[in-house]
Motif scaffolding. Structure first.
Motif, PDB file in Angstrom:
ATOM      1  N   GLY A 153       0.823  -1.213   0.000  1.00 53.81           N
ATOM      2  CA  GLY A 153       0.000   0.000   0.000  1.00 53.81           C
ATOM      3  C   GLY A 153       0.854   1.259   0.000  1.00 53.81           C
ATOM      4  O   GLY A 153       0.539   2.244  -0.686  1.00 53.81           O
ATOM      5  N   ALA A 154       1.947   1.230   0.751  1.00 54.77           N
ATOM      6  CA  ALA A 154       2.844   2.387   0.797  1.00 54.77           C
ATOM      7  C   ALA A 154       3.522   2.600  -0.555  1.00 54.77           C
ATOM      8  O   ALA A 154       3.739   3.745  -0.972  1.00 54.77           O
ATOM      9  N   VAL A 155       3.838   1.518  -1.261  1.00 52.90           N
ATOM     10  CA  VAL A 155       4.428   1.652  -2.601  1.00 52.90           C
ATOM     11  C   VAL A 155       3.437   2.327  -3.540  1.00 52.90           C
ATOM     12  O   VAL A 155       3.795   3.237  -4.295  1.00 52.90           O
ATOM     13  N   VAL A 156       2.173   1.905  -3.498  1.00 55.25           N
ATOM     14  CA  VAL A 156       1.150   2.529  -4.355  1.00 55.25           C
ATOM     15  C   VAL A 156       1.062   4.021  -4.056  1.00 55.25           C
ATOM     16  O   VAL A 156       1.088   4.859  -4.965  1.00 55.25           O
ATOM     17  N   GLU A 157       0.980   4.379  -2.785  1.00 57.32           N
ATOM     18  CA  GLU A 157       0.902   5.796  -2.411  1.00 57.32           C
ATOM     19  C   GLU A 157       2.159   6.552  -2.836  1.00 57.32           C
ATOM     20  O   GLU A 157       2.088   7.710  -3.253  1.00 57.32           O
ATOM     21  N   ALA A 158       3.313   5.909  -2.737  1.00 55.81           N
ATOM     22  CA  ALA A 158       4.562   6.559  -3.149  1.00 55.81           C
ATOM     23  C   ALA A 158       4.568   6.833  -4.649  1.00 55.81           C
ATOM     24  O   ALA A 158       5.053   7.883  -5.090  1.00 55.81           O
ATOM     25  N   THR A 159       4.033   5.907  -5.453  1.00 52.61           N
ATOM     26  CA  THR A 159       4.012   6.149  -6.907  1.00 52.61           C
ATOM     27  C   THR A 159       3.142   7.356  -7.239  1.00 52.61           C
ATOM     28  O   THR A 159       3.475   8.139  -8.123  1.00 52.61           O
ATOM     29  N   ILE A 160       2.048   7.508  -6.516  1.00 52.62           N
ATOM     30  CA  ILE A 160       1.167   8.654  -6.756  1.00 52.62           C
ATOM     31  C   ILE A 160       1.880   9.949  -6.386  1.00 52.62           C
ATOM     32  O   ILE A 160       1.890  10.913  -7.154  1.00 52.62           O
ATOM     33  N   ALA A 161       2.501   9.980  -5.219  1.00 54.94           N
ATOM     34  CA  ALA A 161       3.228  11.187  -4.798  1.00 54.94           C
ATOM     35  C   ALA A 161       4.373  11.492  -5.757  1.00 54.94           C
ATOM     36  O   ALA A 161       4.577  12.647  -6.155  1.00 54.94           O
ATOM     37  N   ALA A 162       5.125  10.477  -6.146  1.00 52.80           N
ATOM     38  CA  ALA A 162       6.262  10.694  -7.045  1.00 52.80           C
ATOM     39  C   ALA A 162       5.817  11.210  -8.406  1.00 52.80           C
ATOM     40  O   ALA A 162       6.496  12.037  -9.013  1.00 52.80           O
TER      41      ALA A 162
END
Length: 195
Positions: free
Chosen positions: A141-150
């Motif tokens: 889940g944190a990876v998904v959120e990180a891709t959005i932020a990035a």
């Protein structure tokens, strides 16, 4: 198409709720399948938005369809979300299920300086590649959120410091709660962005 010339229909191979993150492959003009992340908004019909002049948007216009895939590999998701990946075959090895879906543009607009288009997606063929026992991994889940932020870094409408703080938090979640693939995926987020 069925025998009567009408478009075939199928059911989605998974239950969709809220915004379900997926990976979509679309055929490019070079004869290769472009791989990208695509958020599916549950409803009847299912919708999705493309942001900017992406390969997915252009291929949707050219081809009118794509293969929507549900993956369980955070590295495959991070690569799809933040880099250019092209393949000879449409179905990813990490796909647990997929649907070939027709797309139709139903709306368009601009948010800040970014053009967007909204599409309906209707499955015409679907398959479950493998059934797995679901586990809840906070790292994924944190990876998904990180891709959005990035993906929003260096976009004027977003606060750069807030995004970088979010990325740091996501990385700390992956460090605490993720496994080796999630750690590899957060490294890919760093590689594929200005983070």
């Amino acid at each position: 198409m069925n025998r009567d010339g009408a478009a075939a229909t199928a059911e989605w191979p998974v239950t969709l709720a809220g915004v379900t993150e997926s990976v979509v492959t679309t055929m490019g003009p070079n004869g290769l399948w472009n791989v990208a992340a695509l958020g599916l908004h549950a409803g009847d019909p299912v919708t999705a938005r493309t942001w900017g002049n992406t390969r997915t948007r252009r291929n949707f216009h050219r081809q009118g369809e794509g293969y929507v895939q549900f993956v369980d590999d955070p590295v495959a998701f991070a690569d799809a979300a933040l880099s250019i990946v092209e393949r000879e075959e449409p179905i990813l090895e990490s796909a647990t299920a997929w649907a070939r879906a027709t797309v139709e543009r139903v709306d368009a607009g601009t948010d800040g300086e970014t053009d967007w288009e909204e599409w309906t997606l209707r499955p015409v063929e679907a398959a479950i590649e493998r059934e797995t026992v679901p586990t809840i991994d906070r790292g994924f889940g944190a990876v998904v959120e990180a891709t959005i932020a990035a993906s929003r870094l260096e976009v004027d409408e977003y606060d750069e410091r807030e995004l970088r703080d979010r990325l740091a938090y996501c990385a700390s979640v992956v460090d605490r709660a993720g496994g080796p693939r999630e750690r590899d995926a957060i490294d890919r987020v760093r590689e594929h962005s200005t983070w």
